[in-house]
Write an enzyme that holds these catalytic residues in place. Structure first.
Site, PDB file in Angstrom:
ATOM      1  N   ASN A  11     -25.667  24.269  40.392  1.00 32.48           N
ATOM      2  CA  ASN A  11     -25.417  23.849  41.775  1.00 32.48           C
ATOM      3  C   ASN A  11     -24.219  22.898  41.757  1.00 32.48           C
ATOM      4  OD1 ASN A  11     -25.473  22.733  44.332  1.00 32.48           O
ATOM      5  ND2 ASN A  11     -27.435  21.678  44.068  1.00 32.48           N
ATOM      6  N   TRP A  12     -23.091  23.415  42.181  1.00 37.98           N
ATOM      7  CA  TRP A  12     -21.857  22.600  42.123  1.00 37.98           C
ATOM      8  C   TRP A  12     -21.813  21.539  43.224  1.00 37.98           C
ATOM      9  CZ3 TRP A  12     -16.848  25.828  40.672  1.00 37.98           C
ATOM     10  CH2 TRP A  12     -16.968  26.260  39.344  1.00 37.98           C
ATOM     11  N   LYS A  13     -22.725  21.627  44.199  1.00 38.14           N
ATOM     12  CA  LYS A  13     -22.719  20.698  45.333  1.00 38.14           C
ATOM     13  C   LYS A  13     -21.309  20.669  45.963  1.00 38.14           C
ATOM     14  CE  LYS A  13     -26.542  18.326  43.190  1.00 38.14           C
ATOM     15  NZ  LYS A  13     -27.302  17.104  42.996  1.00 38.14           N
ATOM     16  N   HIS A  97     -32.716  21.991  49.522  1.00 40.84           N
ATOM     17  CA  HIS A  97     -32.386  20.969  48.519  1.00 40.84           C
ATOM     18  C   HIS A  97     -32.675  19.590  49.112  1.00 40.84           C
ATOM     19  CE1 HIS A  97     -30.130  18.398  45.814  1.00 40.84           C
ATOM     20  NE2 HIS A  97     -30.155  19.391  44.948  1.00 40.84           N
ATOM     21  N   GLU A  99     -31.083  16.966  49.058  1.00 39.78           N
ATOM     22  CA  GLU A  99     -29.934  16.346  49.730  1.00 39.78           C
ATOM     23  C   GLU A  99     -29.800  16.858  51.162  1.00 39.78           C
ATOM     24  OE1 GLU A  99     -27.070  17.191  46.660  1.00 39.78           O
ATOM     25  OE2 GLU A  99     -28.108  15.766  45.361  1.00 39.78           O
ATOM     26  N   GLU A 167     -37.625  19.741  41.981  1.00 41.34           N
ATOM     27  CA  GLU A 167     -36.607  18.729  41.720  1.00 41.34           C
ATOM     28  C   GLU A 167     -37.100  17.367  42.220  1.00 41.34           C
ATOM     29  OE1 GLU A 167     -32.488  20.678  41.290  1.00 41.34           O
ATOM     30  OE2 GLU A 167     -32.809  20.284  43.404  1.00 41.34           O
ATOM     31  N   GLY A 173     -29.360  13.492  39.596  1.00 38.63           N
ATOM     32  CA  GLY A 173     -28.108  12.747  39.430  1.00 38.63           C
ATOM     33  C   GLY A 173     -28.296  11.335  38.893  1.00 38.63           C
ATOM     34  N   SER A 212     -31.262  16.067  36.467  1.00 37.70           N
ATOM     35  CA  SER A 212     -30.714  15.520  35.217  1.00 37.70           C
ATOM     36  C   SER A 212     -30.965  16.409  33.997  1.00 37.70           C
ATOM     37  CB  SER A 212     -31.234  14.105  34.975  1.00 37.70           C
ATOM     38  OG  SER A 212     -30.813  13.237  36.022  1.00 37.70           O
ATOM     39  N   GLY A 233     -27.284  20.425  38.355  1.00 37.34           N
ATOM     40  CA  GLY A 233     -26.213  19.886  39.182  1.00 37.34           C
ATOM     41  C   GLY A 233     -25.026  19.472  38.327  1.00 37.34           C
ATOM     42  N   GLY A 234     -24.940  18.177  38.042  1.00 37.52           N
ATOM     43  CA  GLY A 234     -23.786  17.613  37.353  1.00 37.52           C
ATOM     44  C   GLY A 234     -23.360  18.374  36.104  1.00 37.52           C
TER      45      GLY A 234
HETATM   46  P1  PGA Z   1     -28.450  16.978  38.684  1.00 36.85           P
HETATM   47  O1  PGA Z   1     -28.741  17.716  40.068  1.00 36.85           O
HETATM   48  O2  PGA Z   1     -28.583  18.018  37.594  1.00 36.85           O
HETATM   49  O3  PGA Z   1     -27.055  16.461  38.805  1.00 36.85           O
HETATM   50  O4  PGA Z   1     -29.476  15.900  38.536  1.00 36.85           O
HETATM   51  C1  PGA Z   1     -29.708  18.715  40.188  1.00 36.85           C
HETATM   52  C2  PGA Z   1     -29.741  19.246  41.592  1.00 36.85           C
HETATM   53  O5  PGA Z   1     -29.592  18.466  42.551  1.00 36.85           O
HETATM   54  O6  PGA Z   1     -29.915  20.463  41.794  1.00 36.85           O
END
Ligand code: PGA
Length: 249
Positions: A11-13, A97, A99, A167, A173, A212, A233-234
């Site tokens: 997930n590149w956000k 998600h 977010e 999640e 993150g 993470s 994500g990251g």
């Molecule tokens: P993260 O994000 O790996 O940067 O913790 C995961 C996500 O939000 O899907």
């Protein structure tokens, strides 16, 4: 119903410009050179979906969106529909998600409507659930997460390809991850809920862990009970890190 192949999705956000397609190219080159045990997908920002889908067409890496609107079209400035994602070449879409739940007030009912839209457009939804730190500390994790599963997954998903991503909001993150026991406890509860809701069809969909995930903890997490892949994500922004997770699956 047999368990689906694990899925590792990046997930590149809101990260990535045209140049970032080099990372996607590197991921697909490695995946095609040595096909991993899992399915691999990248979910770039909407502006890159079509270009990435063209680039990865015919490779072992799938492309997904990060959200969609429930309606097919209309006067919704700035939004994109599931049909538009499919038209751009996406095969999957992340929905619900945290977010989006937190930042845009997305309710379970809205996530369920978006999930219906994904099915209508032929996209495979990855529906996210997870508790906040406050909810975990209050002992509400299982009720919150299973409630989200019940509320966000429409009955029409029965027998369709979809994934759930667990999640924990506090692990996204932050570099913090739950213990393996905590992950397993929630994943088992999600599986039980899926079977309650969908019967036999609830046994198949992979339950991804997200929050993470990185090359150094992926192997351990991916081996945990009822963990059927990862939403990353990251660590999905750099091909080398993402591939370190993919090869651990
Ligand atoms: P993260 O994000 O790996 O940067 O913790 C995961 C996500 O939000 O899907």
């Amino acid at each position: 119903m047999t368990a689906a192949r694990p899925l590792v999705a990046g997930n590149w956000k809101m990260n990535g410009l045209g140049l970032s397609l080099d990372e996607a190219r590197a991921v697909s080159a490695a995946v095609d050179a040595q096909p991993p045990a899992c399915r691999v997908a990248l979910c770039p920002p909407a502006t890159l979906v079509a270009r990435m889908a063209d680039l990865l067409n015919g490779t072992g890496v799938e492309v997904g969106g990060q959200d969609c609107r429930a309606e097919e079209s209309g006067a919704f400035t700035g939004d994109i529909s599931a049909e538009m994602l499919a038209d751009a070449g996406a095969g999957l879409v992340i929905l619900g998600h945290s977010e989006r739940r937190a930042g845009y007030g997305e309710s379970d009912a809205l996530v369920a409507a978006k999930t219906e839209a994904a099915l209508r457009a032929g996209l495979e939804p990855i529906v996210c659930v997870g508790e906040t730190l406050q909810q975990r500390e209050a002992g509400e994790t299982l009720s919150v997460v299973t409630g989200q599963v019940r509320g966000s997954l429409p009955a029409s998903l029965a027998g369709k390809a979809f994934a759930v991503a667990y999640e924990p909001v506090w692990a996204i993150g932050t570099g913090l991850t739950p213990t393996l026991e905590q992950i397993e406890e929630v994943h088992v509860a999600i599986r039980e809920t899926l079977v309650e809701v969908f019967g036999e069809a609830g046994k198949g969909p992979p339950i991804l862990y997200g929050g993470s995930v990185k090359p150094s903890n992926a192997a351990e997490i991916l081996k945990a009970r009822e963990v059927g892949g990862a939403l990353v994500g990251g660590a999905s922004l750099k091909a080398a890190d993402f591939l370190g997770i993919v090869t651990a699956a």
